[in-house]
Design an enzyme around this catalytic site. Structure first.
Site, PDB file in Angstrom:
ATOM      1  N   ARG A   1      10.602   2.948   6.531  1.00 17.42           N
ATOM      2  CA  ARG A   1      11.914   3.127   5.894  1.00 17.42           C
ATOM      3  C   ARG A   1      11.933   4.481   5.196  1.00 17.42           C
ATOM      4  O   ARG A   1      11.792   4.563   3.976  1.00 17.42           O
ATOM      5  CB  ARG A   1      12.172   2.032   4.832  1.00 17.42           C
ATOM      6  CG  ARG A   1      12.245   0.599   5.331  1.00 17.42           C
ATOM      7  CD  ARG A   1      12.378  -0.375   4.164  1.00 17.42           C
ATOM      8  NE  ARG A   1      11.270  -0.213   3.213  1.00 17.42           N
ATOM      9  CZ  ARG A   1      10.083  -0.799   3.345  1.00 17.42           C
ATOM     10  NH1 ARG A   1       9.840  -1.599   4.357  1.00 17.42           N
ATOM     11  NH2 ARG A   1       9.123  -0.578   2.470  1.00 17.42           N
TER      12      ARG A   1
ATOM     13  N   THR B   1      -4.488  -3.083   1.863  1.00 18.37           N
ATOM     14  CA  THR B   1      -5.143  -1.846   2.294  1.00 18.37           C
ATOM     15  C   THR B   1      -5.333  -0.935   1.101  1.00 18.37           C
ATOM     16  O   THR B   1      -4.383  -0.652   0.370  1.00 18.37           O
ATOM     17  CB  THR B   1      -4.262  -1.118   3.328  1.00 18.37           C
ATOM     18  OG1 THR B   1      -3.894  -2.052   4.313  1.00 18.37           O
ATOM     19  CG2 THR B   1      -5.006   0.054   3.936  1.00 18.37           C
TER      20      THR B   1
ATOM     21  N   LYS C   1      -0.758 -10.079  12.205  1.00 21.19           N
ATOM     22  CA  LYS C   1      -1.894 -10.127  11.278  1.00 21.19           C
ATOM     23  C   LYS C   1      -2.810 -11.327  11.486  1.00 21.19           C
ATOM     24  O   LYS C   1      -3.938 -11.307  11.003  1.00 21.19           O
ATOM     25  CB  LYS C   1      -1.360 -10.207   9.842  1.00 21.19           C
ATOM     26  CG  LYS C   1      -0.483  -9.045   9.431  1.00 21.19           C
ATOM     27  CD  LYS C   1      -1.330  -7.889   8.977  1.00 21.19           C
ATOM     28  CE  LYS C   1      -0.458  -6.836   8.290  1.00 21.19           C
ATOM     29  NZ  LYS C   1      -1.289  -5.772   7.742  1.00 21.19           N
TER      30      LYS C   1
ATOM     31  N   HIS D   1      -0.933   3.344  -0.354  1.00 16.56           N
ATOM     32  CA  HIS D   1      -0.710   2.749   0.969  1.00 16.56           C
ATOM     33  C   HIS D   1       0.753   2.316   1.104  1.00 16.56           C
ATOM     34  O   HIS D   1       1.410   2.628   2.093  1.00 16.56           O
ATOM     35  CB  HIS D   1      -1.649   1.552   1.167  1.00 16.56           C
ATOM     36  CG  HIS D   1      -1.381   0.758   2.404  1.00 16.56           C
ATOM     37  ND1 HIS D   1      -1.692   1.219   3.667  1.00 16.56           N
ATOM     38  CD2 HIS D   1      -0.806  -0.464   2.590  1.00 16.56           C
ATOM     39  CE1 HIS D   1      -1.331   0.310   4.571  1.00 16.56           C
ATOM     40  NE2 HIS D   1      -0.789  -0.722   3.939  1.00 16.56           N
TER      41      HIS D   1
ATOM     42  N   GLN E   1       4.140  -5.823  14.323  1.00 22.86           N
ATOM     43  CA  GLN E   1       4.552  -5.880  12.912  1.00 22.86           C
ATOM     44  C   GLN E   1       5.929  -5.253  12.693  1.00 22.86           C
ATOM     45  O   GLN E   1       6.777  -5.819  11.999  1.00 22.86           O
ATOM     46  CB  GLN E   1       3.503  -5.141  12.061  1.00 22.86           C
ATOM     47  CG  GLN E   1       3.749  -5.186  10.561  1.00 22.86           C
ATOM     48  CD  GLN E   1       2.658  -4.437   9.781  1.00 22.86           C
ATOM     49  OE1 GLN E   1       1.707  -3.909  10.359  1.00 22.86           O
ATOM     50  NE2 GLN E   1       2.802  -4.400   8.466  1.00 22.86           N
TER      51      GLN E   1
ATOM     52  N   GLU F   1      -7.301  -2.412   8.563  1.00 18.37           N
ATOM     53  CA  GLU F   1      -6.927  -2.173   7.159  1.00 18.37           C
ATOM     54  C   GLU F   1      -8.173  -2.374   6.311  1.00 18.37           C
ATOM     55  O   GLU F   1      -8.794  -3.439   6.347  1.00 18.37           O
ATOM     56  CB  GLU F   1      -5.818  -3.139   6.707  1.00 18.37           C
ATOM     57  CG  GLU F   1      -4.493  -2.874   7.405  1.00 18.37           C
ATOM     58  CD  GLU F   1      -3.305  -3.598   6.778  1.00 18.37           C
ATOM     59  OE1 GLU F   1      -3.512  -4.682   6.186  1.00 18.37           O
ATOM     60  OE2 GLU F   1      -2.178  -3.086   6.881  1.00 18.37           O
TER      61      GLU F   1
ATOM     62  N   GLU G   1      -9.871  -3.304   3.167  1.00 16.89           N
ATOM     63  CA  GLU G   1      -9.490  -4.078   1.976  1.00 16.89           C
ATOM     64  C   GLU G   1     -10.740  -4.643   1.290  1.00 16.89           C
ATOM     65  O   GLU G   1     -11.815  -4.722   1.879  1.00 16.89           O
ATOM     66  CB  GLU G   1      -8.597  -5.266   2.368  1.00 16.89           C
ATOM     67  CG  GLU G   1      -7.350  -4.842   3.140  1.00 16.89           C
ATOM     68  CD  GLU G   1      -6.251  -5.890   3.166  1.00 16.89           C
ATOM     69  OE1 GLU G   1      -6.292  -6.838   2.350  1.00 16.89           O
ATOM     70  OE2 GLU G   1      -5.344  -5.744   4.012  1.00 16.89           O
TER      71      GLU G   1
ATOM     72  N   SER H   1      -9.306 -11.458  11.305  1.00 10.80           N
ATOM     73  CA  SER H   1      -9.657 -10.696  10.092  1.00 10.80           C
ATOM     74  C   SER H   1     -11.169 -10.799   9.972  1.00 10.80           C
ATOM     75  O   SER H   1     -11.737 -11.847  10.282  1.00 10.80           O
ATOM     76  CB  SER H   1      -9.006 -11.279   8.835  1.00 10.80           C
ATOM     77  OG  SER H   1      -7.623 -11.475   9.038  1.00 10.80           O
TER      78      SER H   1
HETATM   79 MN    MN Z   1      -3.447  -6.275   4.748  1.00  8.16          MN
END
Ligand code: MN
Length: 437
Positions: free
Chosen positions: A154, A370, A264, A145, A251, A210, A212, A268
């Site tokens: 980047r 993630t 974020k 990830h 983000q 994401e 997780e 969640s």
């Molecule tokens: Mn996360």
């Protein structure tokens, strides 16, 4: 750390018939914890343990005096609106309750008649967060990830030089974590197009999930003390599914220099059940660090961590659009991967978090970051699956997605399977995006 014991025996059968059905998430070998009450009742929320399609109601266990002695005292500790107290008592207490419930739920148990009066169908229950989550830290432990996201943000420098040395994380926000079934409004914020001179204030246009693993700390550590690698798993009560909703456009503009913030912290979602570390013991597996990569510093290195530090948990994401829901179509599979690919283990994350003396408290949550596997199909976010929004994903009903639309429901599932053991499941973490206000 948890060892294999009689509660993991794949031959065990319960007198609760649904627990013995193939592919039921909650066989007698699982016994995960949640906090629930009956729908539309004015009952108090209290602890329960899943068995097949039912919940063992801890309030009923206490009032019917099913157990005695130490086990009865441990069950009374858990019989509250939040499991923090029980979780803080440590693995011997957790284990005692698991063993007692395993024996009482087995076919032929003397306690079966009494226990039958303590079952609530899961279909009649509503859940809440199983404990007070005081603090929440989200790691970034999947190198697959981190590399693919790094390439998008980047292109010349995808993986920063610290990644292979430090388990990277940021302190998240616990106030907006909610249990499966969550509905939340699309967030608004500052968004700046790459070629624009200035940002605009707008509803998020690149809404993402994401996939997780959520890790619940059971017993904490004192401020100033650290948790050694080989003791780290003893502090972990268990794990759940965690969807760390992410506003990718917010983000991209805000994340430097201090990391994720408003992209974020608006929502969640966790699955209601905590699968205990003990239930996961059969699914622990070896952890490898590529020989060409830097090897962990001594405080993150141990033989036990190498031999069995990773958890082989299958993690699946599905998408149900509003159209699918209206037409009664089943949800569309997006990806599946395993937590075993994580670059850092649960134990390494716990140890690193406390190496400076930072204290964990019972109920604190760690997000794994993630989880994406080595191949593109195993990516745990739309950002990766759509190559940063450049390629749309075709759904089986003809719809397409790059990022999520209003009315979309994301469903996360998890399970563990291994030859010689009974399959156990995590249930679901499901949540729906509503239009921005
Ligand atoms: Mn996360």
């Amino acid at each position: 750390m948890s060892q294999i014991n009689e509660t993991h025996d794949p031959q065990l059968i319960s007198w609760v018939e649904s627990a013995n059905q193939e592919n039921n998430d909650f066989p007698i070998q699982n016994l995960p914890f949640a906090v629930f009450k009956r729908k539309d009742s004015n009952e108090s929320f209290r602890a329960g343990v899943a068995i097949g399609d039912y919940i063992v109601d801890f309030a009923a266990l206490v009032s019917h005096q099913v157990f005695s002695g130490d086990v009865a005292r441990a069950i009374e500790l858990a019989n509250q609106e939040n499991l923090n107290d029980f979780m803080s008592h440590g693995k011997d207490v957790w284990s005692q309750v698991r063993l007692a419930l395993s024996r009482a739920l087995r076919q032929g148990s003397d306690l079966s008649e009494k226990m039958k009066t303590c079952l609530v169908p899961q279909s009649e229950a509503v859940f809440k967060l199983p404990c007070v989550i005081g603090d929440y830290t989200d790691f970034y432990a999947s190198i697959h990830h981190a590399t693919s996201v790094g390439k998008l943000f980047r292109p010349d420098d995808p993986l920063l030089p610290n990644y292979k040395w430090v388990p990277i994380g940021y302190h998240g926000r616990s106030s907006s974590i909610d249990v499966s079934g969550q509905q939340f409004k699309r967030p608004k914020g500052q968004i700046k197009a790459p070629d624009a001179a200035a940002p605009v204030f707008s509803a998020c246009k690149r809404m993402d999930y994401e996939m997780e693993v959520g890790i619940y700390i059971g017993s904490g550590n004192d401020l100033g003390e650290s948790i050694s690698l080989d003791n780290a798993e003893d502090h972990v009560f268990g794990m759940c599914l965690l969807n760390d909703w992410s506003a990718r456009d917010i983000q991209a503009w805000e994340y430097q220099p201090l990391g994720p913030f408003l992209a974020k912290n608006f929502a969640s979602t966790v699955s209601p059940w905590i699968i205990t570390t003990e239930a996961l013991a059969p699914f622990k597996t070896s952890w490898h660090r590529d020989e060409a990569d830097p090897q962990p510093l001594a405080y993150l290195e141990s033989e036990t961590n190498r031999q069995s530090g990773a958890f082989d948990i299958q993690l699946e994401v599905l998408l149900e659009t509003e159209t699918m829901r209206e037409k009664g179509d089943s949800a569309n599979h997006l990806s599946v991967t395993s937590f075993k690919h994580s670059y850092w283990t649960v134990a390494q994350m716990v140890t690193h978090h406390t190496v400076n003396g930072c204290n964990f408290r019972s109920g604190d949550m760690i997000g794994s970051g993630t989880q994406s596997g080595p191949s593109h199909e195993e990516a745990g976010s739309l950002l990766e699956l759509s190559f940063g929004g450049k390629e749309s994903i075709a759904l089986k009903n003809g719809e397409t997605r790059t990022f999520l639309e209003d009315g979309d429901t994301v469903i996360m599932r998890g399970w563990c399977e291994k030859e010689g053991f009974k399959r156990i499941g995590f249930g679901e973490a499901t949540a729906t995006i509503l239009p921005a206000s």
